[in-house]
Enzyme design. Sequence first.
Site, PDB file in Angstrom:
ATOM      1  N   ALA A 299      -3.656   3.485  10.796  1.00  0.00           N
ATOM      2  CA  ALA A 299      -3.509   4.247  12.048  1.00  0.00           C
ATOM      3  C   ALA A 299      -4.098   3.440  13.342  1.00  0.00           C
ATOM      4  CB  ALA A 299      -4.148   5.481  11.983  1.00  0.00           C
TER       5      ALA A 299
ATOM      6  N   HIS B 288      -9.392  -3.022   5.526  1.00  0.00           N
ATOM      7  CA  HIS B 288      -8.012  -3.109   6.187  1.00  0.00           C
ATOM      8  C   HIS B 288      -7.662  -4.598   6.197  1.00  0.00           C
ATOM      9  CE1 HIS B 288      -7.538   0.621   8.166  1.00  0.00           C
ATOM     10  NE2 HIS B 288      -8.770   0.926   8.227  1.00  0.00           N
TER      11      HIS B 288
ATOM     12  N   ASN C 213      -8.338   2.239   0.064  1.00  0.00           N
ATOM     13  CA  ASN C 213      -7.453   2.612   1.507  1.00  0.00           C
ATOM     14  C   ASN C 213      -7.465   1.227   2.150  1.00  0.00           C
ATOM     15  OD1 ASN C 213      -9.033   5.531   0.985  1.00  0.00           O
ATOM     16  ND2 ASN C 213      -6.773   5.491   0.819  1.00  0.00           N
ATOM     17  N   ALA C 214      -6.150   1.135   2.564  1.00  0.00           N
ATOM     18  CA  ALA C 214      -5.848  -0.058   3.613  1.00  0.00           C
ATOM     19  C   ALA C 214      -6.427  -1.421   2.919  1.00  0.00           C
ATOM     20  CB  ALA C 214      -6.865  -0.032   4.859  1.00  0.00           C
TER      21      ALA C 214
ATOM     22  N   HIS D 122      -7.178  10.963   0.089  1.00  0.00           N
ATOM     23  CA  HIS D 122      -7.406   9.427   0.431  1.00  0.00           C
ATOM     24  C   HIS D 122      -7.422   8.748  -1.023  1.00  0.00           C
ATOM     25  CE1 HIS D 122      -7.917  10.307   4.620  1.00  0.00           C
ATOM     26  NE2 HIS D 122      -7.885   9.076   4.894  1.00  0.00           N
TER      27      HIS D 122
ATOM     28  N   ASP E 286     -14.684   9.329   7.333  1.00  0.00           N
ATOM     29  CA  ASP E 286     -13.580   8.690   8.170  1.00  0.00           C
ATOM     30  C   ASP E 286     -12.821   9.759   8.971  1.00  0.00           C
ATOM     31  OD1 ASP E 286     -11.984   6.608   9.513  1.00  0.00           O
ATOM     32  OD2 ASP E 286     -10.617   6.562   7.579  1.00  0.00           O
TER      33      ASP E 286
ATOM     34  N   ALA F  56      -4.049   8.874   9.169  1.00  0.00           N
ATOM     35  CA  ALA F  56      -4.952   8.791  10.248  1.00  0.00           C
ATOM     36  C   ALA F  56      -6.348   9.444  10.349  1.00  0.00           C
ATOM     37  CB  ALA F  56      -4.205   9.563  11.548  1.00  0.00           C
ATOM     38  N   GLY F  57      -7.174   8.719   9.301  1.00  0.00           N
ATOM     39  CA  GLY F  57      -8.427   9.321   9.062  1.00  0.00           C
ATOM     40  C   GLY F  57      -8.575  10.755   8.421  1.00  0.00           C
TER      41      GLY F  57
END
EC number: 3.5.1.25
Length: 414
Positions: free
Chosen positions: A165, A220, A244-245, A276, A298, A333-334
């Site tokens: 995000a 990320h 995640n990411a 998540h 997060d 988005a978090g």
Amino acid sequence: MEQTRVQVAQAIAQSFNEQPRPWAIRNARRVDARGVLEHCWIVADGDTIVATGTSDDELERAIEHYGVGERLTDAYGMIMTPGYVDIHAHGSWGKSFDDGAEGIMIARAGHMVHGTTRQVLSLITNPINTMCENLRNVHEAMAQRPDVLGSHLEGPFLALSRKGAHDPQCLRDPTPDLVNALLEAADGSLRQITIAPELPHGLDAIHRFSEAGVAPAVGHCDADYATAQRAFDAGATLMTHMFNAMNGLAHRAPGPIPAAVEDPRVSIELINDGFHVQNPMVELSFGFAPGRIAFVTDAMAATDCPDGNYQLGALDVVVENGHARLVSNGAIAGSTLVLERAVQRAVQVLGISETAAVAAATLVPAKALGLDKPNAITNQPLGLIAPGYAADVLLLDPAQWQVEHVWCAGRPMK
């Protein structure tokens, strides 16, 4: 409702201006990273725990010695844990930690009432000038209140392919000039930074931040296993919200996760909200990295708020059924998680041991940033109910693991 939350936030902020006095808790079931202790008591001389035990006679002597007086709480068998420590969260109660002094005050209160007594304030990817200003705001907040541990930059040094995000227009390669600008703006208050190590200057930036006392985090990213190994050897000591990411686990392309799991120097963030990361993977994580899983939230501005429309930086977010996604492309988005809920889920839904679940929200995240021992940031160590540790203490309902009472730096918060 909004006015009530502002008043709560103001009262919490004001309490840090008051000198804490000696206080005590008796008849509690202590749970921390060392295990469970029944019929436990503690005495604090203000902001530091000075005595603990199980003997009623010793408690009476400690109460008299430290001048506790009427400031004695009977827990009546409630669970007593250290205050929760969140090293990755963006906001709550409709506010973001990017929103200046008032935003920090209100968002911190939203997590404090759920037991998060200390927090690293995560800042979203923005133009560099904006990120520098937000770093300065966190630095100022640290000088005014002990519950703010510093800042976490989740960006701008992220892989475009794993941006989540984050605004793609603001992503950057961590060149030396940008690294220096962020370090200067933070002025010693930057605790951690998420970096994709495969970026052209990624490994150099990891080394530079590590040398400056910042904990670089791999995340990320589109890094493979070998690149992640090089990142940890260069000084990265964290993995940002594992699974995640980032590249997932694959038998011919193991990716960064096994590199973090096999390296005892690395603490691993995990978002335990059942969304998540699904339950089987949370359980697996505790099995393959025992003692190194740090629950993080997060959490974004919609945390502890109704579903609806919100902002994450300059991006529009919609929250439905408690799940936040970008309006533009549906990317997660978090979260709207609080650590109270993460611990509850671990114990009551997943059957993770009470000791391991509490450690993941207390000692493990504190240790990830070197706050489990005396330090210049908090003075007293964090993460245990023990003499010499900060007087950050929670009392929880034993049936629901719901936070009922909160002390932070010796001050009652709830």
